[in-house]
Scaffold this active site. Structure first.
Site, mmCIF file in Angstrom:
data_model
loop_
_atom_site.group_PDB
_atom_site.id
_atom_site.type_symbol
_atom_site.label_atom_id
_atom_site.label_comp_id
_atom_site.label_asym_id
_atom_site.label_seq_id
_atom_site.Cartn_x
_atom_site.Cartn_y
_atom_site.Cartn_z
ATOM 1 N N LYS A 158 3.153 -15.388 1.701
ATOM 2 C CA LYS A 158 3.007 -16.077 0.417
ATOM 3 C C LYS A 158 4.439 -16.372 -0.044
ATOM 4 O O LYS A 158 4.884 -15.972 -1.123
ATOM 5 C CB LYS A 158 2.246 -15.160 -0.560
ATOM 6 C CG LYS A 158 1.829 -15.807 -1.852
ATOM 7 C CD LYS A 158 0.706 -16.803 -1.692
ATOM 8 C CE LYS A 158 0.397 -17.472 -3.027
ATOM 9 N NZ LYS A 158 -0.448 -18.662 -2.903
ATOM 10 N N ASP B 137 -10.881 -8.371 7.884
ATOM 11 C CA ASP B 137 -12.302 -8.207 7.551
ATOM 12 C C ASP B 137 -12.997 -9.564 7.518
ATOM 13 O O ASP B 137 -14.125 -9.711 7.995
ATOM 14 C CB ASP B 137 -12.469 -7.516 6.192
ATOM 15 C CG ASP B 137 -12.555 -6.000 6.345
ATOM 16 O OD1 ASP B 137 -12.170 -5.494 7.417
ATOM 17 O OD2 ASP B 137 -13.006 -5.324 5.399
ATOM 18 N N ASP C 162 -5.365 -6.613 5.848
ATOM 19 C CA ASP C 162 -6.576 -5.870 5.506
ATOM 20 C C ASP C 162 -7.701 -6.850 5.173
ATOM 21 O O ASP C 162 -8.819 -6.782 5.694
ATOM 22 C CB ASP C 162 -6.244 -4.983 4.284
ATOM 23 C CG ASP C 162 -7.346 -3.994 3.963
ATOM 24 O OD1 ASP C 162 -8.336 -3.940 4.710
ATOM 25 O OD2 ASP C 162 -7.203 -3.275 2.952
ATOM 26 N N ASP D 18 -3.463 -17.901 1.116
ATOM 27 C CA ASP D 18 -4.646 -18.541 0.523
ATOM 28 C C ASP D 18 -5.193 -19.615 1.458
ATOM 29 O O ASP D 18 -6.400 -19.732 1.673
ATOM 30 C CB ASP D 18 -4.343 -19.104 -0.878
ATOM 31 C CG ASP D 18 -2.990 -19.772 -0.975
ATOM 32 O OD1 ASP D 18 -2.181 -19.667 -0.023
ATOM 33 O OD2 ASP D 18 -2.717 -20.426 -1.997
ATOM 34 N N TYR E 106 0.823 -1.222 0.000
ATOM 35 C CA TYR E 106 0.000 0.000 0.000
ATOM 36 C C TYR E 106 0.852 1.266 0.000
ATOM 37 O O TYR E 106 0.369 2.356 -0.299
ATOM 38 C CB TYR E 106 -0.942 0.033 1.213
ATOM 39 C CG TYR E 106 -2.058 -0.997 1.171
ATOM 40 C CD1 TYR E 106 -2.238 -1.830 0.070
ATOM 41 C CD2 TYR E 106 -2.944 -1.135 2.227
ATOM 42 C CE1 TYR E 106 -3.244 -2.782 0.041
ATOM 43 C CE2 TYR E 106 -3.966 -2.079 2.205
ATOM 44 C CZ TYR E 106 -4.106 -2.903 1.112
ATOM 45 O OH TYR E 106 -5.109 -3.836 1.084
#
Ligand code: NAD
Length: 357
Positions: free
Chosen positions: A192, A252, A248, A224, A141
């Protein structure tokens, strides 16, 4: 020494829900000698209306001087057409970046009394208690270079840079390990590493930091798989630590396992555990000013503030137990209401928590 707490109610339901959290803190000052001094200021649309900015320099200075900040929420229809540079959310972003709040802690905790609120089967989620530690000021980000460029063949190409330095990984890992030490001493680091070198380094650094916390059991999981495991068997997790983007998304996902947005607290901390505490939800303009909002996420954010910044674990637990007690009594605001329970307003819920303390 008296600790300084800045209250920033913000917009929409913000003033209503923070008033209830303040009520709880005031009660603890009297019952338990909690030595804090609270001052209040404006942020978001409310600050824009007063000063033409979503966060004034004076308020920023107050925030820097405070030991902790308790924030309601910002935003609303009224300010949606403003220029992006002065929108209410910019007030929050300024606080996060200037205070260097790099560690975002989001608990996904399901009170057993509310197991029916989840879209998952009660037996899968009852007793769920996960803490997601998300790196908040780095990663893809913020990485440079970034942008949209035109290639030689005239085609446009979007690009971002996923970057973490060792020191950034180290400091968030320490936050996560310390949190794990206060909980069930299990940490899952999400990456990852099979595809991205940046997370290969992440994994390596987390393992190095782990040597300083021999009591904590560490596991690495690809993102994943983590997304899948959160739905399949969420109770396997205690603390999860991950980078900005994965955090992020996963936070959620985890918060929705509980099905009740009005119950979820959050903390954003700096290097010295100084922090900003706020509910995970927004300003809910659709129910603002109607005494309908659930103040429990904000009250639980105040509990996190006592635990992580102000050093009063016992009072944090006291608030959490009081919340559990009012749920046992069957009191529910509209967002967590189910048949047979007693529907109450925001103020009544705050009063009930104070009584249960
Ligand atoms: P929201 O979280 O404000 O509301 C989503 C839904 O949940 C609404 O139906 C709302 O009534 C309900 N809800 C939220 N909190 C509740 C509570 N405590 N009790 C009962 N019901 C509750 O999200 P949104 O509608 O997408 O956004 C509304 C405004 O909030 C926007 O301006 C948005 O930019 C802002 N927002 C602010 C923050 C923040 O301050 N950190 C976060 C998200 C959204």
């Amino acid at each position: 020494m008296t600790q300084q707490v800045l209250i920033l109610p913000g917009d929409g339901i913000g003033p209503e829900i923070t008033a209830e959290a303040v009520k709880v803190l005031e009660a603890l000052k009297i019952s338990d000698g909690l030595d804090i001094h609270m001052t209040e200021d404006l942020v978001g649309g409310a600050a824009y209306d007063a000063h033409g900015l979503p966060l004034s320099d004076e308020t920023m200075a107050q925030a820097q001087a405070a030991d902790a900040i308790l924030l309601g929420a910002v935003g609303g229809y009224k300010w949606e057409s403003l220029d992006i540079s002065v929108r209410p959310e910019k007030g929050l972003l300024r606080l996060r970046s200037e205070m260097k709040l790099f560690a975002n802690l989001r608990p996904a905790f399901l009170y057993p009394q509310l197991a029916d609120a989840s879209t998952l089967k009660p037996e899968v989620v009852a007793g769920l208690d996960i803490l997601i530690v998300r790196e908040l000021t780095g990663g893809i980000y913020f990485g440079q270079p970034r942008g949209i460029r035109v290639l030689d063949n005239g085609e446009r190409q979007g690009f971002n840079t996923y970057v973490y330095s060792e020191s950034e990984i180290k400091r968030i890992a320490h936050v996560a390990f310390k949190a794990a030490m206060k909980r069930n001493k299990k940490l899952t680091s999400v990456d990852k590493a099979n595809v991205l070198e940046v997370t290969e380094l992440w994994r390596e650094v987390v393992d190095t930091v782990a040597k300083e916390y021999p009591e904590v059991e560490v596991k690495h999981m690809y993102v994943d798989n983590a997304a899948m495991q959160l739905i399949l068997n969420p109770k396997q997790f205690d603390v999860m630590v991950t980078g900005n983007m994965f955090g992020d998304i996963l936070s959620d996902e985890a918060s929705m396992l509980t099905g009740s947005i009005g119950m979820l607290a959050s903390a954003s901390l700096d290097e010295n555990n100084k922090g900003m505490y706020e509910p995970s939800h927004g300003s809910a303009p659709d129910i603002a000013g109607k005494n309908l909002a659930n103040p429990l996420a904000t009250i639980l954010s105040a509990a996190m503030m006592l635990r992580y910044t102000l050093g009063h674990e016992e009072l944090a637990v006291k608030i959490e137990n009081a919340v559990s007690k009012v749920l046992d009594q069957g009191l529910r605001t509209g967002d967590i209401y189910s048949e047979g329970m007693t529907k109450v307003g925001c103020r009544e819920m705050g009063d009930a928590v104070v009584a249960a303390l």
